[in-house]
Design an enzyme around this catalytic site. Sequence first.
Site, PDB file in Angstrom:
ATOM      1  CD  GLU A 177      -9.519   6.709   3.471  1.00  0.00           C
ATOM      2  OE1 GLU A 177     -10.975   6.637   2.806  1.00  0.00           O
ATOM      3  OE2 GLU A 177      -9.260   5.500   2.183  1.00  0.00           O
ATOM      4  CE  LYS A 219      -9.661   3.096   4.705  1.00  0.00           C
ATOM      5  NZ  LYS A 219     -10.624   2.141   4.532  1.00  0.00           N
TER       6      LYS A 219
HETATM    7  P1  13P Z   1      -7.662  -0.086   0.022  1.00  0.00           P
HETATM    8  O1  13P Z   1      -7.178  -1.026   1.914  1.00  0.00           O
HETATM    9  O2  13P Z   1      -8.322  -0.731  -0.989  1.00  0.00           O
HETATM   10  O3  13P Z   1      -7.161   1.656   0.040  1.00  0.00           O
HETATM   11  O4  13P Z   1      -9.367   0.325   0.189  1.00  0.00           O
HETATM   12  C1  13P Z   1      -9.644   1.637   1.364  1.00  0.00           C
HETATM   13  C2  13P Z   1     -10.946   2.132   0.884  1.00  0.00           C
HETATM   14  O5  13P Z   1     -11.790   2.644   1.751  1.00  0.00           O
HETATM   15  C3  13P Z   1     -10.536   3.072   0.289  1.00  0.00           C
HETATM   16  O6  13P Z   1     -10.992   4.467   1.461  1.00  0.00           O
END
Ligand code: 13P
Length: 334
Positions: A177, A219
């Site tokens: 991510e 992600k």
């Molecule tokens: P949000 O969808 O609130 O951005 O959170 C997702 C997430 O796992 C951030 O690391």
Amino acid sequence: MSIEQLAETARAMVAPGKGIIAIDESSATCAKRFAGVGIENTEENRRAYRELLLTAPNANQYLSGAILFDETIRQSTRSGVPFAKYMADNGMIPGIKVDKGTHALAGFPGEVVTEGLDGLRDRLAEYYKLGARFAKWRAVINIGEDIPSGTCIEANSHALARYAALCQEQGLVPMVEPEVIMDGDHDIETCYEVTEVVLRSLFDALYNQNVMLEGTILKASMVVPGKGCEEQASVEEVAESTLMCLKSAVPAILPGIVFLSGGQSDEDATAHLDAMNRMGPNPWPLSFSYGRAMQQAALKLWAQDMAGNYAKAQQTVFERAKANGLAALGQWGG
Ligand code: 13P
């Protein structure tokens, strides 16, 4: 662990019409969310809240899995079933956040790097034993005057790739991510450029660390203007820009991409995902891994009356899961 097993898990995470609920807030982030609605940040409240989210009736029709926090994967339902077992019994894949959060990048004011590589191999082995089958690591890229720097992007990509390689060695699918943050007054073009550079750097680093993309999930953050930008973008513009950026930088062999919500409203997060899937076919399944956009309605209701609103709060989790599950198929059409 064979690549086939990792690939199978990765495909299941983005099965048609299903996505992931992120409930992996660290205790500090949970404190912030709870404070916002006047809930005391105790271990029992965190446990009870996660139980509400994970056991929402029928939400599992639209949820392939959930990302847990270290504390959460060690907790159980009120009736004593460990959360990871409850999930597996109900067709949801347990995931775990394994990074140790962001820290100031020395020498680069305003920029951060994610820590947590030391001892990670042993922690991953333990999480696997506790039932986790995928793991998440979040890098944060801020946009501002003269940032992000190439150094910040490289440092974060390197850490993501090191973590991803360790995950695959230990039998866990890495969910990588790199979050480009929405704060700031930059325009959508700037977000596009930064996101493209970040993704190219990430996939270079994954390649260099021998990470098998067939067993990896991205992600991603969507390509959006900064929150403070005067010119906001239409749903179509966000969907088109995000798709173009991903197509230019993400190999087609990746089994799937899920999005974070990053501070978007519930409605926007769903509409953007829906629009991107309507614009398909795309090289990968596109689904959700939302935290706030899955939870905020439920948290608000639960905070008003923990016992009295319990069922109502769970109903909103179901509704958010259903809306986003339909959006993952391009069938929401709100
Ligand atoms: P949000 O969808 O609130 O951005 O959170 C997702 C997430 O796992 C951030 O690391």
